[in-house]
Scaffold this motif. Sequence first.
Motif, PDB file in Angstrom:
ATOM      1  N   TRP A 210      74.633 -21.715 -36.827  1.00 46.91           N
ATOM      2  CA  TRP A 210      74.562 -22.259 -35.126  1.00 46.91           C
ATOM      3  C   TRP A 210      72.972 -22.735 -35.455  1.00 46.91           C
ATOM      4  O   TRP A 210      72.157 -22.173 -35.797  1.00 46.91           O
ATOM      5  N   LYS A 211      72.466 -23.068 -34.404  1.00 51.40           N
ATOM      6  CA  LYS A 211      70.862 -23.934 -34.139  1.00 51.40           C
ATOM      7  C   LYS A 211      70.717 -22.694 -33.957  1.00 51.40           C
ATOM      8  O   LYS A 211      71.006 -22.177 -32.080  1.00 51.40           O
ATOM      9  N   GLY A 212      69.128 -22.258 -33.600  1.00 55.50           N
ATOM     10  CA  GLY A 212      68.525 -21.342 -32.356  1.00 55.50           C
ATOM     11  C   GLY A 212      68.640 -21.531 -31.124  1.00 55.50           C
ATOM     12  O   GLY A 212      69.021 -20.410 -30.825  1.00 55.50           O
TER      13      GLY A 212
ATOM     14  N   ILE B 229      68.445 -26.752 -25.284  1.00 55.88           N
ATOM     15  CA  ILE B 229      68.679 -24.734 -24.215  1.00 55.88           C
ATOM     16  C   ILE B 229      69.163 -25.822 -23.066  1.00 55.88           C
ATOM     17  O   ILE B 229      70.333 -24.914 -23.304  1.00 55.88           O
ATOM     18  N   PRO B 230      68.299 -25.948 -22.463  1.00 50.79           N
ATOM     19  CA  PRO B 230      68.891 -26.719 -20.948  1.00 50.79           C
ATOM     20  C   PRO B 230      70.160 -27.441 -21.384  1.00 50.79           C
ATOM     21  O   PRO B 230      71.319 -27.874 -20.371  1.00 50.79           O
TER      22      PRO B 230
ATOM     23  N   GLN C 153      65.034 -24.311 -34.102  1.00 54.09           N
ATOM     24  CA  GLN C 153      65.066 -25.259 -34.192  1.00 54.09           C
ATOM     25  C   GLN C 153      66.074 -25.153 -35.593  1.00 54.09           C
ATOM     26  O   GLN C 153      66.890 -26.140 -35.796  1.00 54.09           O
ATOM     27  N   MET C 154      65.815 -23.944 -35.864  1.00 54.01           N
ATOM     28  CA  MET C 154      65.758 -23.916 -37.624  1.00 54.01           C
ATOM     29  C   MET C 154      67.796 -23.364 -37.221  1.00 54.01           C
ATOM     30  O   MET C 154      68.340 -23.348 -36.033  1.00 54.01           O
ATOM     31  N   MET C 155      68.904 -23.730 -38.606  1.00 50.73           N
ATOM     32  CA  MET C 155      69.792 -23.441 -38.260  1.00 50.73           C
ATOM     33  C   MET C 155      70.074 -21.771 -38.964  1.00 50.73           C
ATOM     34  O   MET C 155      69.567 -21.708 -40.626  1.00 50.73           O
TER      35      MET C 155
END
Length: 355
Positions: free
Chosen positions: A6-8, A35-36, A174-176
């Motif tokens: 997952w991406k953060g 997120i939104p 932004q990281m996975m």
Amino acid sequence: MAKELWKGNEAIAQAAIRAGCDCFFGYPITPQNEIPEYMSLHMPKLGRVFVQSESEVAAINMVYGAASSGKRAMTSSSSPGVSLKQEGISYLAGAELPAVIVNVMRGGPGLGSIQPSQADYYQATRGGGNGDYRTIVLAPCNIQEAVDLTQEAFDLADCYRNPVVVLADGMIGQMMEPIEWHDIPKRELPPKDWAASGRNGRAHNNFVTSLFIEAQACEEHDLAIQAKYDLIEEREIRWEEKNTQDCQVLLVAYGTPSRIAMSAIEQLAERGVKAGLFRPITLWPFPYAALKKAASQASVQAVLTVEMSLGQMVDDVRLAVEGEKPVYFEGRAGGSIPTLTQIVDAAERALKGGK
């Protein structure tokens, strides 16, 4: 249970959905836009509310309204956007309304950069709005922890009727990483019999407000809220320690820098230096007593605080250590990240008295 990549930011959004978030109100700003975006796709499918508001100010006031009616409400933003929400966060705290606010921090001040930062520590832990109030502040260091803490944030908010801030730097957003979805222990929560959601059999309406015209009434309200904050400090302080027993230099870091500090500990060990890491997980309430205990060991010669800022958490570290050991600082600003070499060199300088 199998792990998933997952991406953060998307993981944080999904965690909120799993936690029963009823309403999300937000406005786009990098580096939290996923997120939104994720919420806009998935919340309506579940029959829940998503609104892209006309501004950050509107978003936080929508949170206030939804929380007043007893709904689980959330907003997210990044540093300048959270600045715009501060009045509303103060209103939420003053009215004792539960809400979750996610801040994926970027460089500043002002519009700054869109790169990861930790320069909102003061804003989150000291309160950027007016008055005597506190927000619970949770600081994840990886995506798994971001997921777990986001889910728990909703229960914390409902338990104490208080805003909870999930404070993540832009790197975590932004990281996975691979994560595991698992059940978060649920708290026994008080009924929301204070909510302005209709009389529900009562002979009176509920009123939600933070306005107290008379000084004595306002003071009594503030003292009652302070008693709640004292209870939170007794119950909710969290931290993690790594290799702190008999260490020579104690590194203190949270979020992304704490991960780099762990690698620094290994490299310092190769050079014959015993280094340990103290990582606050709750930035408020801050683990003063635990840090003081770790730093007070006879073996500790120096304490080094590492941040992606020009020095903010270091003030709390100094308060915790109470002058018993020298406290040094190493950091980067504006969206730059401390390197492994920088931290290792800073630790060795600290052991030499900062020279």
